[in-house]
Motif scaffolding. Structure first.
Motif, PDB file in Angstrom:
ATOM      1  N   LEU A 190       0.831  -1.206   0.000  1.00 26.57           N
ATOM      2  CA  LEU A 190       0.000   0.000   0.000  1.00 26.57           C
ATOM      3  C   LEU A 190       0.863   1.252   0.000  1.00 26.57           C
ATOM      4  O   LEU A 190       0.510   2.264  -0.613  1.00 26.57           O
ATOM      5  N   GLY A 191       2.002   1.187   0.694  1.00 26.07           N
ATOM      6  CA  GLY A 191       2.895   2.339   0.700  1.00 26.07           C
ATOM      7  C   GLY A 191       3.468   2.619  -0.670  1.00 26.07           C
ATOM      8  O   GLY A 191       3.680   3.779  -1.036  1.00 26.07           O
ATOM      9  N   ASN A 192       3.729   1.563  -1.435  1.00 19.39           N
ATOM     10  CA  ASN A 192       4.248   1.763  -2.788  1.00 19.39           C
ATOM     11  C   ASN A 192       3.174   2.293  -3.727  1.00 19.39           C
ATOM     12  O   ASN A 192       3.446   3.081  -4.623  1.00 19.39           O
ATOM     13  N   GLU A 193       1.931   1.820  -3.541  1.00 19.54           N
ATOM     14  CA  GLU A 193       0.851   2.225  -4.443  1.00 19.54           C
ATOM     15  C   GLU A 193       0.227   3.553  -4.036  1.00 19.54           C
ATOM     16  O   GLU A 193      -0.002   4.423  -4.866  1.00 19.54           O
ATOM     17  N   SER A 194      -0.094   3.658  -2.752  1.00 23.73           N
ATOM     18  CA  SER A 194      -0.791   4.858  -2.304  1.00 23.73           C
ATOM     19  C   SER A 194      -0.368   5.188  -0.879  1.00 23.73           C
ATOM     20  O   SER A 194      -0.663   4.414   0.047  1.00 23.73           O
ATOM     21  N   ARG A 195       0.322   6.270  -0.713  1.00 21.50           N
ATOM     22  CA  ARG A 195       0.734   6.690   0.634  1.00 21.50           C
ATOM     23  C   ARG A 195      -0.477   7.058   1.467  1.00 21.50           C
ATOM     24  O   ARG A 195      -0.472   6.912   2.691  1.00 21.50           O
ATOM     25  N   GLN A 196      -1.537   7.488   0.825  1.00 21.49           N
ATOM     26  CA  GLN A 196      -2.749   7.860   1.537  1.00 21.49           C
ATOM     27  C   GLN A 196      -3.340   6.666   2.278  1.00 21.49           C
ATOM     28  O   GLN A 196      -3.794   6.787   3.418  1.00 21.49           O
ATOM     29  N   LEU A 197      -3.328   5.479   1.647  1.00 25.40           N
ATOM     30  CA  LEU A 197      -3.890   4.298   2.290  1.00 25.40           C
ATOM     31  C   LEU A 197      -2.964   3.765   3.378  1.00 25.40           C
ATOM     32  O   LEU A 197      -3.423   3.325   4.433  1.00 25.40           O
ATOM     33  N   SER A 198      -1.671   3.748   3.164  1.00 26.68           N
ATOM     34  CA  SER A 198      -0.739   3.186   4.131  1.00 26.68           C
ATOM     35  C   SER A 198      -0.707   3.979   5.432  1.00 26.68           C
ATOM     36  O   SER A 198      -0.394   3.430   6.493  1.00 26.68           O
ATOM     37  N   GLU A 199      -1.029   5.262   5.373  1.00 29.61           N
ATOM     38  CA  GLU A 199      -1.037   6.066   6.591  1.00 29.61           C
ATOM     39  C   GLU A 199      -2.147   5.655   7.551  1.00 29.61           C
ATOM     40  O   GLU A 199      -2.101   5.971   8.732  1.00 29.61           O
ATOM     41  N   HIS A 200      -3.147   4.951   7.053  1.00 30.93           N
ATOM     42  CA  HIS A 200      -4.273   4.536   7.894  1.00 30.93           C
ATOM     43  C   HIS A 200      -4.080   3.151   8.493  1.00 30.93           C
ATOM     44  O   HIS A 200      -4.968   2.675   9.204  1.00 30.93           O
ATOM     45  N   LEU A 238     -10.096   0.086   2.237  1.00 37.58           N
ATOM     46  CA  LEU A 238      -9.146  -0.537   3.160  1.00 37.58           C
ATOM     47  C   LEU A 238      -9.588  -1.933   3.584  1.00 37.58           C
ATOM     48  O   LEU A 238      -8.797  -2.875   3.610  1.00 37.58           O
ATOM     49  N   LEU A 239     -10.873  -2.090   3.908  1.00 35.43           N
ATOM     50  CA  LEU A 239     -11.365  -3.395   4.346  1.00 35.43           C
ATOM     51  C   LEU A 239     -11.358  -4.408   3.208  1.00 35.43           C
ATOM     52  O   LEU A 239     -11.167  -5.607   3.439  1.00 35.43           O
ATOM     53  N   ASP A 240     -11.543  -3.959   1.978  1.00 40.65           N
ATOM     54  CA  ASP A 240     -11.431  -4.878   0.839  1.00 40.65           C
ATOM     55  C   ASP A 240     -10.011  -5.424   0.737  1.00 40.65           C
ATOM     56  O   ASP A 240      -9.811  -6.631   0.494  1.00 40.65           O
ATOM     57  N   LEU A 241      -9.022  -4.563   0.919  1.00 36.33           N
ATOM     58  CA  LEU A 241      -7.635  -5.021   0.867  1.00 36.33           C
ATOM     59  C   LEU A 241      -7.288  -5.919   2.050  1.00 36.33           C
ATOM     60  O   LEU A 241      -6.573  -6.910   1.905  1.00 36.33           O
ATOM     61  N   VAL A 242      -7.812  -5.582   3.234  1.00 38.32           N
ATOM     62  CA  VAL A 242      -7.532  -6.385   4.425  1.00 38.32           C
ATOM     63  C   VAL A 242      -8.140  -7.772   4.289  1.00 38.32           C
ATOM     64  O   VAL A 242      -7.531  -8.776   4.671  1.00 38.32           O
TER      65      VAL A 242
END
Length: 286
Positions: free
Chosen positions: A148-158, A195-199
């Motif tokens: 997630l950090g590589n794709e979207s920093r916005q998502l990894s911060e959560h 986020l829950l879809d990825l989790v």
């Protein structure tokens, strides 16, 4: 003649020097008596405080303990000496019932010893397997956060990952700019759904049960509303549960869904911080 007569006529003055002598202090016996009195008073007040701090059952137990009329146990302690106990000759004169020998004279059963060792080996193997399983889950979630950090920093911060005595905790935290829920509501945002879809995809790589808990900050509703942070955190946890079920997660894996309001903040120094508003998913490894 006259001089001798004048000397004889002079009066003789005797000056007596009066010496004032202080009276004795009679030793230090009074100090010992006073110290005994103070000690007795302290013990008395301590006894009164203990009597006031204990319950009736506790006082009865203490009275029974110091009551000499309570009979001793009739079960032999292994010997026929005083109080059914043992003496230095017990090893030579063993009780006929077979319970008088010590551990040094007893014989350990080979079968029980082998069973204990086998159970110990199984326990060690289970602990090793549990640790390996927990490490595999942590690696999987760590890979998720890294991707997630590589794709979207916005998502990894959560996403936050930490360990707990129960297992691995995945925290879905709020931010001031990108909230997971609207203020005071339990309607999930598009960010939380993503986020829950990825989790849920990571959850498909293992079969552990998990728990969901909702958290809020310390800001409450106005005018003493009946609906408070306890209701809000529980509703948000249930919203996360429903979204995970929609992704295909087996409902039998959900061990617990709860709301904890603001009782367990991430930021203790600032109870109103955004990261305190979060969804905690604990993957159980115990």
């Amino acid at each position: 003649m006259n001089s001798q007569q004048s000397v004889a006529e002079q009066p003789i003055i005797i000056r007596r020097k009066k010496v004032y002598k202080a009276e004795a202090h009679h030793g230090g016996a009074w100090k010992v008596a006073y110290a005994d009195f103070v000690t007795a008073m302290m013990a008395f007040f301590l006894l009164m405080w203990l009597l006031n701090a204990t319950t009736e059952e506790q006082r009865k137990g203490l009275a029974d303990y110091f009551n000499p009329t309570i009979p001793m146990s009739r079960i032999s302690g292994g010997g026929s000496d005083a109080l059914n106990g043992s003496s230095v000759f017990t090893e030579d004169t063993l009780a006929r019932s077979g319970t008088g020998s010590s551990h040094q004279r007893s014989i350990e059963s080979p079968a029980s010893n082998a069973s204990f060792k086998e159970a110990n080996r199984k326990s060690e193997a289970e602990n090793t397997a549990s640790q390996a399983e927990a490490q595999a889950i942590a690696d999987s979630l760590g890979s998720l956060k890294e991707s997630l950090g590589n794709e979207s920093r916005q998502l990894s911060e959560h996403l936050l990952i930490k360990m707990s005595p129960e297992g691995i905790v995945l925290e879905l935290v709020d931010t001031e700019s990108e909230p997971l829920f609207p203020v005071g509501r339990a309607v999930p945002s598009d960010l939380l759904i993503e986020l829950l879809d990825l989790v849920s995809k990571s959850f498909s790589t293992f079969e552990n049960d998990f728990k969901i808990a909702g958290h809020t900050d310390n800001r409450g509703y106005r005018n003493g509303a009946v609906y408070d942070n306890w209701n809000l955190s529980a509703d948000r946890a249930n919203a996360a549960r429903r979204m995970l079920l929609r992704t295909g997660i087996d409902p039998r894996r959900m061990r617990e869904v709860s709301g904890k309001a603001d009782t367990a903040p991430l930021n203790w120094e600032n109870p109103a911080a955004a990261q305190n508003r979060r969804i905690s998913i604990t993957i159980l490894t115990d």
